[in-house]
Design a protein around this motif. Sequence first.
Motif, PDB file in Angstrom:
ATOM      1  N   ALA A  81      -5.421  11.464  -3.035  1.00  0.00           N
ATOM      2  CA  ALA A  81      -5.930  10.222  -3.640  1.00  0.00           C
ATOM      3  C   ALA A  81      -5.066   9.038  -3.209  1.00  0.00           C
ATOM      4  CB  ALA A  81      -5.942  10.354  -5.155  1.00  0.00           C
ATOM      5  N   ALA A  82      -3.721   9.271  -3.156  1.00  0.00           N
ATOM      6  CA  ALA A  82      -2.793   8.207  -2.746  1.00  0.00           C
ATOM      7  C   ALA A  82      -3.030   7.841  -1.283  1.00  0.00           C
ATOM      8  CB  ALA A  82      -1.354   8.657  -2.952  1.00  0.00           C
ATOM      9  N   PHE A  83      -3.253   8.853  -0.439  1.00  0.00           N
ATOM     10  CA  PHE A  83      -3.541   8.599   0.984  1.00  0.00           C
ATOM     11  C   PHE A  83      -4.776   7.723   1.115  1.00  0.00           C
ATOM     12  CE2 PHE A  83      -1.344  12.535   3.037  1.00  0.00           C
ATOM     13  CZ  PHE A  83      -0.194  11.790   3.175  1.00  0.00           C
ATOM     14  N   GLU A  84      -5.804   8.073   0.353  1.00  0.00           N
ATOM     15  CA  GLU A  84      -7.063   7.343   0.406  1.00  0.00           C
ATOM     16  C   GLU A  84      -6.837   5.883   0.006  1.00  0.00           C
ATOM     17  OE1 GLU A  84     -11.140   8.368  -1.664  1.00  0.00           O
ATOM     18  OE2 GLU A  84     -10.225  10.133  -0.704  1.00  0.00           O
ATOM     19  N   GLU A  85      -6.042   5.704  -1.045  1.00  0.00           N
ATOM     20  CA  GLU A  85      -5.748   4.359  -1.545  1.00  0.00           C
ATOM     21  C   GLU A  85      -4.986   3.556  -0.479  1.00  0.00           C
ATOM     22  OE1 GLU A  85      -3.271   2.703  -5.263  1.00  0.00           O
ATOM     23  OE2 GLU A  85      -4.472   4.501  -5.682  1.00  0.00           O
ATOM     24  N   ILE A  86      -3.980   4.207   0.138  1.00  0.00           N
ATOM     25  CA  ILE A  86      -3.165   3.537   1.167  1.00  0.00           C
ATOM     26  C   ILE A  86      -4.047   3.162   2.364  1.00  0.00           C
ATOM     27  CG2 ILE A  86      -1.313   3.903   2.855  1.00  0.00           C
ATOM     28  CD1 ILE A  86       0.026   5.685   0.596  1.00  0.00           C
ATOM     29  N   ASP A  87      -4.930   4.089   2.771  1.00  0.00           N
ATOM     30  CA  ASP A  87      -5.827   3.814   3.903  1.00  0.00           C
ATOM     31  C   ASP A  87      -6.706   2.597   3.606  1.00  0.00           C
ATOM     32  OD1 ASP A  87      -4.774   5.875   5.315  1.00  0.00           O
ATOM     33  OD2 ASP A  87      -6.421   7.288   4.949  1.00  0.00           O
ATOM     34  N   GLY A  88      -7.216   2.549   2.383  1.00  0.00           N
ATOM     35  CA  GLY A  88      -8.066   1.434   1.982  1.00  0.00           C
ATOM     36  C   GLY A  88      -7.308   0.120   2.003  1.00  0.00           C
ATOM     37  N   GLU A  89      -6.056   0.170   1.495  1.00  0.00           N
ATOM     38  CA  GLU A  89      -5.223  -1.024   1.454  1.00  0.00           C
ATOM     39  C   GLU A  89      -4.878  -1.491   2.866  1.00  0.00           C
ATOM     40  OE1 GLU A  89      -2.506  -0.467  -1.853  1.00  0.00           O
ATOM     41  OE2 GLU A  89      -1.231  -1.986  -0.934  1.00  0.00           O
ATOM     42  N   THR A  90      -4.546  -0.515   3.734  1.00  0.00           N
ATOM     43  CA  THR A  90      -4.221  -0.841   5.128  1.00  0.00           C
ATOM     44  C   THR A  90      -5.403  -1.541   5.790  1.00  0.00           C
ATOM     45  OG1 THR A  90      -2.785   1.092   5.257  1.00  0.00           O
ATOM     46  CG2 THR A  90      -3.467   0.134   7.348  1.00  0.00           C
ATOM     47  N   ALA A  91      -6.597  -1.001   5.589  1.00  0.00           N
ATOM     48  CA  ALA A  91      -7.802  -1.585   6.199  1.00  0.00           C
ATOM     49  C   ALA A  91      -8.025  -3.007   5.691  1.00  0.00           C
ATOM     50  CB  ALA A  91      -9.008  -0.707   5.879  1.00  0.00           C
ATOM     51  N   SER A  92      -7.846  -3.198   4.381  1.00  0.00           N
ATOM     52  CA  SER A  92      -8.106  -4.525   3.804  1.00  0.00           C
ATOM     53  C   SER A  92      -7.046  -5.539   4.241  1.00  0.00           C
ATOM     54  CB  SER A  92      -8.218  -4.391   2.277  1.00  0.00           C
ATOM     55  OG  SER A  92      -7.258  -5.164   1.633  1.00  0.00           O
ATOM     56  N   VAL A  93      -5.767  -5.101   4.296  1.00  0.00           N
ATOM     57  CA  VAL A  93      -4.688  -6.002   4.728  1.00  0.00           C
ATOM     58  C   VAL A  93      -4.834  -6.332   6.220  1.00  0.00           C
ATOM     59  CG1 VAL A  93      -2.180  -6.137   5.106  1.00  0.00           C
ATOM     60  CG2 VAL A  93      -3.068  -5.303   2.921  1.00  0.00           C
ATOM     61  N   THR A  94      -5.237  -5.345   7.025  1.00  0.00           N
ATOM     62  CA  THR A  94      -5.444  -5.569   8.454  1.00  0.00           C
ATOM     63  C   THR A  94      -6.525  -6.633   8.674  1.00  0.00           C
ATOM     64  OG1 THR A  94      -4.830  -3.281   8.890  1.00  0.00           O
ATOM     65  CG2 THR A  94      -6.001  -4.423  10.650  1.00  0.00           C
ATOM     66  N   LYS A  95      -7.588  -6.538   7.895  1.00  0.00           N
ATOM     67  CA  LYS A  95      -8.689  -7.499   7.987  1.00  0.00           C
ATOM     68  C   LYS A  95      -8.188  -8.904   7.602  1.00  0.00           C
ATOM     69  CE  LYS A  95     -13.348  -6.151   7.671  1.00  0.00           C
ATOM     70  NZ  LYS A  95     -14.319  -5.373   6.895  1.00  0.00           N
ATOM     71  N   GLU A  96      -7.445  -8.966   6.504  1.00  0.00           N
ATOM     72  CA  GLU A  96      -6.897 -10.248   6.040  1.00  0.00           C
ATOM     73  C   GLU A  96      -6.011 -10.870   7.115  1.00  0.00           C
ATOM     74  OE1 GLU A  96      -4.825 -10.321   2.175  1.00  0.00           O
ATOM     75  OE2 GLU A  96      -6.360  -8.891   1.511  1.00  0.00           O
ATOM     76  N   ARG A  97      -5.175 -10.026   7.724  1.00  0.00           N
ATOM     77  CA  ARG A  97      -4.257 -10.517   8.766  1.00  0.00           C
ATOM     78  C   ARG A  97      -5.028 -11.091   9.942  1.00  0.00           C
ATOM     79  NH1 ARG A  97      -1.475  -9.880  13.384  1.00  0.00           N
ATOM     80  NH2 ARG A  97       0.799 -10.102  13.309  1.00  0.00           N
ATOM     81  N   GLU A  98      -6.105 -10.407  10.325  1.00  0.00           N
ATOM     82  CA  GLU A  98      -6.930 -10.887  11.447  1.00  0.00           C
ATOM     83  C   GLU A  98      -7.462 -12.293  11.169  1.00  0.00           C
ATOM     84  OE1 GLU A  98      -9.912  -7.891  12.128  1.00  0.00           O
ATOM     85  OE2 GLU A  98      -8.411  -6.487  12.909  1.00  0.00           O
ATOM     86  N   VAL A  99      -7.910 -12.495   9.921  1.00  0.00           N
ATOM     87  CA  VAL A  99      -8.460 -13.803   9.534  1.00  0.00           C
ATOM     88  C   VAL A  99      -7.368 -14.876   9.618  1.00  0.00           C
ATOM     89  CG1 VAL A  99      -9.456 -15.126   7.618  1.00  0.00           C
ATOM     90  CG2 VAL A  99     -10.258 -12.795   8.069  1.00  0.00           C
TER      91      VAL A  99
END
Length: 173
Positions: A81-99
């Motif tokens: 569950a923690a891995f899933e949460e971290i993956d989701g956070e990584t994806a969202s932060v990566t997107k934010e960084r791109e913007v």
Amino acid sequence: MRQRAARDQQRLDSGAVTSPKDLSNLQHEIASLAKRQGDLEDVVLEVMERREAAQERVTELTERVASVQSKIDDATGRRDAAFEEIDGETASVTKEREVVAAAIPADLLKLYDKLRVQQGGIGAAKLYARTCQGCRQELAITELSEIRAAAPDAVVRCENCSRILVRTAESGL
Ligand SMILES: [Zn+2]
């Protein structure tokens, strides 16, 4: 052994054995067979007791294995569950960084990325109360004067660690 003892007893009871010596031998054999039977019964009893104790231990260990397995399953579930949460956070932060990165001039982004690699992952730091929050060093008076005089959109850097300094109302300028 029981059959042999019964047969001996029958022979004795039937009166077929008449010689005193044979009688004595027969009686002796019956007594010795009875003693051996008693000894064997003790052994059987002891083996049964040991078997019972072993069975109890098996039950206890089986329960412990089940309990440990359930703990492992629980921890594995939480880890996943923690891995899933971290993956989701990584994806969202990566997107934010791109913007954010898309809105920053290319040469400044290049400088930031270079510093980030050199300075352990932090390329820019806040200037807070005359102190660089990247290296925690207080800036010299002359450096502060230069930063104060710089244009608001000029890129200023820490003299100590070279990181890009981000000026705010709390910079102490
Ligand atoms: Zn610094």
